[in-house]
Design a protein around this motif. Structure first.
Motif, PDB file in Angstrom:
ATOM      1  N   LYS A   4     -40.592  12.910   3.008  1.00 24.73           N
ATOM      2  CA  LYS A   4     -40.877  12.086   1.824  1.00 24.73           C
ATOM      3  C   LYS A   4     -40.200  12.651   0.591  1.00 24.73           C
ATOM      4  N   GLN A  84     -49.872   8.514   9.106  1.00 23.61           N
ATOM      5  CA  GLN A  84     -51.010   9.057   8.375  1.00 23.61           C
ATOM      6  C   GLN A  84     -52.184   9.320   9.311  1.00 23.61           C
ATOM      7  N   THR A 181     -46.611   1.548  -3.884  1.00 22.05           N
ATOM      8  CA  THR A 181     -46.771   2.863  -3.252  1.00 22.05           C
ATOM      9  C   THR A 181     -48.245   3.231  -3.127  1.00 22.05           C
ATOM     10  N   ASN A 185     -50.453   3.850   0.392  1.00 20.33           N
ATOM     11  CA  ASN A 185     -51.122   5.110   0.714  1.00 20.33           C
ATOM     12  C   ASN A 185     -52.649   5.043   0.596  1.00 20.33           C
ATOM     13  N   ALA A 188     -54.751   5.812   3.677  1.00 22.21           N
ATOM     14  CA  ALA A 188     -54.460   7.065   4.378  1.00 22.21           C
ATOM     15  C   ALA A 188     -55.734   7.883   4.581  1.00 22.21           C
ATOM     16  N   LYS A 191     -54.706  12.627   2.141  1.00 16.60           N
ATOM     17  CA  LYS A 191     -53.676  12.598   1.106  1.00 16.60           C
ATOM     18  C   LYS A 191     -53.014  13.970   1.038  1.00 16.60           C
ATOM     19  N   MET A 195     -47.260  12.530  -0.704  1.00 17.65           N
ATOM     20  CA  MET A 195     -47.729  11.173  -1.002  1.00 17.65           C
ATOM     21  C   MET A 195     -48.024  11.012  -2.489  1.00 17.65           C
ATOM     22  N   THR A 199     -46.068   8.577  -5.156  1.00 19.70           N
ATOM     23  CA  THR A 199     -46.847   7.574  -5.884  1.00 19.70           C
ATOM     24  C   THR A 199     -46.591   7.614  -7.380  1.00 19.70           C
TER      25      THR A 199
END
Length: 274
Positions: A4, A84, A181, A185, A188, A191, A195, A199
């Motif tokens: 990511k 996730q 975003t 997420n 999920a 976290k 992530m 975001t």
């Protein structure tokens, strides 16, 4: 997590490349293959421009592109959700092979790949839409800045080939980037830093680059991310996913409680009979 962060870096690099693109005019007589693609994009936008309104053409062009790419984005979102859900299992593997030596790294990679295969997850699927979208974004930017008949286009208060003087479009582009975003997420299970970084940092990058780039490109970002927010809420609604997950967990707890009660009642009956 590293993937990511690399994705964020790739996005930032693309935005910098856009700002440094060539400025020579592109026409129907351009012989360069890439410039012919750019000109085709320009003609498509022109054809979609109702009553010569280039901004309307960009909006319609964006919606068509996103509709075509919807299955790809849907695959990206579902793959991301599966990744996730796999995080607890991947953490167990990392704890199983904590070493930095080559043998530990190879075993960790092999077992991780086996886990991906078992659950039908492609860890690179989350990057595919971005890779597909990059040439579209670059061609659109160059069409708006290098094709003469698009340079004079307007949409509401903005000149499409110039930055938005009131910064409204950069704000909207950043807002919809954040929402898309955040919604992705939201469901999920766990976290992590990557992530959170994606975001909050990506909208900031979009916001500041939106000051410099042609408003037509920022309009594309705005409509594209607004479409993605709509798509997520329609096809992969995180609130629905969370509600279904909680309902499943409650059902499992209730089932486990029933089994425990049944065992206790059975044990009591045996004592009475004894």
């Amino acid at each position: 997590m590293k993937r990511k962060i690399k994705l964020l870096g790739l996005s930032s690099l693309t935005l910098m490349l856009l700002a440094a693109c060539g400025r020579s005019e592109v026409t129907a007589s351009s012989t360069n293959g890439w410039e012919q693609i750019v000109y085709c994009f320009a003609k498509a936008i022109q054809w979609l421009s109702i009553n010569g309104r280039i901004g309307v053409g960009i909006v319609l062009f964006t919606i068509i592109i996103r509709a075509i790419m919807m299955p790809l984005y849907n695959m990206q979102i579902k793959s991301g959700q599966k990744m996730q859900d796999l995080q607890p299992e991947l953490k167990k593997l990392q704890e199983k092979y904590p070493g930095r030596d080559t043998d530990s790294r190879m075993k960790l990679t092999e077992e991780s790949q086996a886990l991906y295969k078992e659950y039908g997850v492609n860890p690179y699927a989350t990057m595919l839409p971005l890779v597909v979208q990059l040439p579209i974004l670059m061609a659109l930017y160059q069409a708006l800045t290098r094709v003469a008949f698009l340079k004079t286009g307007t949409f509401l208060w903005i000149e499409l080939s110039q930055p938005d003087p009131y910064y409204i479009l950069p704000v909207l582009a950043a807002l919809f980037t954040f929402l898309s975003t955040w919604l992705t997420n939201k469901a999920a299970r766990e976290k992590n830093f990557a992530m959170t970084l994606m975001t909050y940092v990506m909208p900031i990058i979009i916001f500041f680059f939106g000051f410099r780039l042609a408003s037509g490109v920022v309009l594309y970002w705005t409509v594209s991310n607004a479409f993605q927010v709509f798509q997520i809420l329609l096809l992969n609604n995180p609130f629905k996913i969370i509600a279904e997950r909680e309902a499943k967990e409650r059902a499992e707890k209730e089932h486990a409680a029933k089994i425990r009660r049944a065992k206790k009642e059975s044990a009591k009956e045996k004592k009475v009979r004894g």
